[in-house]
Design a protein around this motif. Structure first.
Motif, mmCIF file in Angstrom:
data_model
loop_
_atom_site.group_PDB
_atom_site.id
_atom_site.type_symbol
_atom_site.label_atom_id
_atom_site.label_comp_id
_atom_site.label_asym_id
_atom_site.label_seq_id
_atom_site.Cartn_x
_atom_site.Cartn_y
_atom_site.Cartn_z
ATOM 1 N N THR A 191 45.408 46.916 44.740
ATOM 2 C CA THR A 191 45.216 45.472 44.848
ATOM 3 C C THR A 191 45.724 44.919 46.173
ATOM 4 O OG1 THR A 191 47.309 45.108 43.637
ATOM 5 C CG2 THR A 191 45.266 45.139 42.351
ATOM 6 N N ILE A 192 46.772 45.539 46.726
ATOM 7 C CA ILE A 192 47.254 45.104 48.048
ATOM 8 C C ILE A 192 46.173 45.315 49.099
ATOM 9 C CG2 ILE A 192 48.871 45.654 49.910
ATOM 10 C CD1 ILE A 192 50.960 46.249 47.679
ATOM 11 N N THR A 222 41.922 42.606 34.643
ATOM 12 C CA THR A 222 40.729 43.402 34.958
ATOM 13 C C THR A 222 39.590 42.515 35.436
ATOM 14 O OG1 THR A 222 41.356 45.055 33.301
ATOM 15 C CG2 THR A 222 39.066 45.055 34.029
ATOM 16 N N HIS A 223 39.421 41.370 34.796
ATOM 17 C CA HIS A 223 38.368 40.431 35.216
ATOM 18 C C HIS A 223 38.596 39.975 36.656
ATOM 19 C CE1 HIS A 223 35.504 37.122 35.139
ATOM 20 N NE2 HIS A 223 36.478 36.337 35.590
ATOM 21 N N GLN A 224 39.848 39.697 37.009
ATOM 22 C CA GLN A 224 40.135 39.257 38.371
ATOM 23 C C GLN A 224 39.811 40.355 39.388
ATOM 24 O OE1 GLN A 224 43.719 36.968 39.236
ATOM 25 N NE2 GLN A 224 44.175 36.836 37.057
ATOM 26 N N LEU A 225 40.147 41.606 39.051
ATOM 27 C CA LEU A 225 39.864 42.706 39.973
ATOM 28 C C LEU A 225 38.365 42.859 40.199
ATOM 29 C CD1 LEU A 225 42.395 45.506 38.894
ATOM 30 C CD2 LEU A 225 42.734 43.535 40.393
ATOM 31 N N LYS A 226 37.595 42.841 39.138
ATOM 32 C CA LYS A 226 36.145 42.993 39.266
ATOM 33 C C LYS A 226 35.527 41.804 39.995
ATOM 34 C CE LYS A 226 35.454 45.910 35.184
ATOM 35 N NZ LYS A 226 34.827 46.011 33.822
ATOM 36 N N ASP A 227 36.079 40.616 39.739
ATOM 37 C CA ASP A 227 35.526 39.408 40.343
ATOM 38 C C ASP A 227 35.631 39.425 41.864
ATOM 39 O OD1 ASP A 227 34.444 36.663 40.037
ATOM 40 O OD2 ASP A 227 36.387 36.075 40.881
ATOM 41 N N SER A 351 51.513 43.827 41.749
ATOM 42 C CA SER A 351 50.109 43.914 42.131
ATOM 43 C C SER A 351 49.684 42.554 42.666
ATOM 44 C CB SER A 351 49.272 44.306 40.902
ATOM 45 O OG SER A 351 49.611 43.471 39.796
ATOM 46 N N VAL A 352 48.412 42.435 42.972
ATOM 47 C CA VAL A 352 47.840 41.129 43.366
ATOM 48 C C VAL A 352 46.707 40.843 42.397
ATOM 49 C CG1 VAL A 352 46.784 39.781 45.224
ATOM 50 C CG2 VAL A 352 48.378 41.644 45.782
ATOM 51 N N PRO A 353 46.933 40.004 41.377
ATOM 52 C CA PRO A 353 48.105 39.170 41.103
ATOM 53 C C PRO A 353 49.224 39.955 40.424
ATOM 54 C CG PRO A 353 46.513 38.861 39.367
ATOM 55 C CD PRO A 353 45.857 39.787 40.371
ATOM 56 N N GLU A 354 50.436 39.361 40.443
ATOM 57 C CA GLU A 354 51.586 39.976 39.797
ATOM 58 C C GLU A 354 51.419 39.995 38.279
ATOM 59 O OE1 GLU A 354 55.283 38.069 40.809
ATOM 60 O OE2 GLU A 354 54.712 37.860 42.912
ATOM 61 N N ILE A 355 52.076 40.964 37.652
ATOM 62 C CA ILE A 355 52.171 41.022 36.194
ATOM 63 C C ILE A 355 53.649 41.196 35.849
ATOM 64 C CG2 ILE A 355 51.541 42.282 34.094
ATOM 65 C CD1 ILE A 355 49.078 43.321 35.542
ATOM 66 N N ASN A 391 43.301 29.198 40.776
ATOM 67 C CA ASN A 391 42.220 29.168 39.794
ATOM 68 C C ASN A 391 42.447 30.180 38.674
ATOM 69 O OD1 ASN A 391 40.647 27.245 41.277
ATOM 70 N ND2 ASN A 391 40.090 28.900 42.694
ATOM 71 N N THR A 392 43.422 31.055 38.866
ATOM 72 C CA THR A 392 43.701 32.105 37.896
ATOM 73 C C THR A 392 45.186 32.103 37.551
ATOM 74 O OG1 THR A 392 44.087 33.730 39.658
ATOM 75 C CG2 THR A 392 41.847 33.586 38.761
#
Length: 464
Positions: A191-192, A222-227, A351-355, A391-392
């Motif tokens: 993600t970085i 997962t949605h954010q990564l694919k988006d 990660s980007v975004p953090e968890i 937005n997320t």
């Protein structure tokens, strides 16, 4: 042969905290570090470098401002590996100076060299110039950390094909990167680099990732990564990695798919750095991944007087928990009282975004048969979220219907690893839903999401 009350092998988070704790108890302490400078994996190739790289990438790429100014927005148009490295070097030097000062102030002796056991109370250290020293101790702590798992079928060269230590030495940013392994380290680096507009493909032989995280969060993540264009190839393993004549790398997948990219990062696990310790001489054994078994309360091994802490003992392998493990181990080794490790501790994934998460996941609550209700808040529902252009991002809390106590708190989004500590405090102090509903949070802040999520749960819970 010089004798010490306490010898620590390794100067990472567990080792440094243990050594300083022992010194503050008035003991004579020696720290042996095989690296060129103190700090261990955490400072040199793990926690600090990866988080510094993340912060630099987000700042220089303009990632945090893209909610306002669009995906094409950048602070620096032509980012280079040297730009990323400059901030990293400054941060590492500062961390090392602080640690060296802490050791000096507490009169902890440090020695650079490779340590190995001669017997359960004696170690031999091979110094920088090949000289040999012997030391004995009342107690010994193993805090040697881990090294990347490097299977034979991966042709590592630290130019195009890297492990998670070598990736920090890359000389230019690739246009495309394949990351093999969707564990914490793989996810963070994938993600970085994606935030730097590198095209990233993530390969994982399992069908899922980060199974210890609440699955509703993983769905959102997962949605954010694919988006943003990341390619996820799950359920098939990489069988062969090769370098092509055109300067690209090719990964042959199980099932016949071929994936090409400019660089490859193999981040499928790490192994305890115990192979050179001659554990047989002291009666210890490690498992297939080089990890050492310990008592989860005292961190004592099966051999009296020998303790282990940090990543070398396995999950959770966090710098934060390793520090506490080292301190508790030192207290027990020196006959002092120490509290038990807390049942619930925050887990942060940078990660980007953090968890970040603490307590039970919804899956664990259901498995235990606990009657519960959830509350969810989206960061875009907060005024602070609008100000920041978010937005997320979401915050989820789980409450017991019977006691109304907080059971788990889970966050994905900007600032998650900072926000989680509010949930951690309430959880460990056995707080209830009413804490969040009745208390005032600063406005405008992302922490308001706690009250929004609590009200969301309260609206569906039976009235007392």
């Amino acid at each position: 042969m010089e004798h010490y009350n306490f010898i620590v092998i390794g100067s990472g988070p567990a080792g440094r905290r243990a050594a300083i704790q022992a010194a503050k108890l008035g003991k004579k302490v020696l720290v042996v570090e095989r690296g060129c400078r103190v700090g261990g994996v955490s400072v040199h190739t793990g926690t600090i470098p990866s988080k510094t790289l993340r912060e630099t990438a987000l700042n220089l790429s303009g990632w945090r401002e893209r909610g306002f100014y669009g995906r094409s927005y950048r602070v620096k148009q032509d980012l280079t590996a040297q730009d990323l490295r400059a901030r990293l070097d400054m941060t590492l030097n500062h961390e090392i100076e602080v640690l060296e000062h802490q050791f000096a102030r507490n009169q902890v002796t440090t020695l650079r060299g490779d340590a190995r056991f001669k017997d359960r109370n004696t170690i031999e250290v091979e110094g920088e110039q090949g000289e040999s020293f012997e030391f004995s101790a009342d107690s010994i702590l193993l805090a040697v950390g881990t090294v990347p798992f490097r299977p034979d079928y991966v042709p590592f060269d630290d130019k195009q094909i890297f492990d998670s230590d070598g990736i920090l030495t890359l000389d230019h940013l690739p246009r495309s990167l394949t990351v093999i392994g969707a564990g914490v380290i793989g996810i963070e680096y994938a993600t970085i680099f994606s935030s730097l507009d590198v095209h990233v493909t993530l390969i994982e032989p399992r069908e899922t990732m980060l199974d210890f995280i609440d699955q509703e969060l993983i769905g959102d993540f997962t949605h954010q990564l694919k988006d943003r264009g990341m390619v996820l190839r799950f359920g098939k393993k990489a069988e062969k990695i090769s370098k092509l004549d055109n300067g690209m790398c090719e990964i042959q997948m199980e099932g016949g798919r071929h994936i090409r990219s400019e660089m490859v990062l193999f981040a499928a696990g790490r192994m305890g750095a115990t192979s050179s310790l001659n554990l047989e001489a002291c009666g210890l054994e490690s498992d297939a991944r080089g990890r050492i078994r310990v008592d989860p309360t005292t961190f004592a091994t099966d051999v009296p007087g020998i303790y282990a802490a940090g990543d070398v003992i396995g999950f959770p392998s966090l710098a934060s928990t390793s520090m506490e493990q080292g301190r508790i181990a030192a207290c027990h080794a020196l006959g002092m009282r120490a509290h038990e490790p807390p049942k619930f501790f925050p887990y942060g994934i940078y990660s980007v975004p953090e968890i970040s998460t603490v307590g039970m996941t919804e899956e664990e609550v259901m498995e235990r048969g606990i009657a519960y209700e959830c509350g969810v808040a989206r960061f875009r529902e907060t005024s602070r979220g609008h100000i920041m252009g978010l937005n997320t991002g979401m915050l989820k809390m789980i409450f017991s219907l019977k006691t109304r106590r907080l059971l788990g708190c889970h966050i994905v989004g900007e600032g998650a690893t900072e926000l989680i500590h509010i949930g951690q405090a309430v959880l460990n102090l056995k707080g209830t839903l009413e804490y969040f509903v009745e208390n005032t949070f600063n406005y405008p802040t992302l922490a308001e999401a706690y009250k929004i999520a609590a009200l969301d749960a309260w609206n569906r819970m039976p009235v007392e």
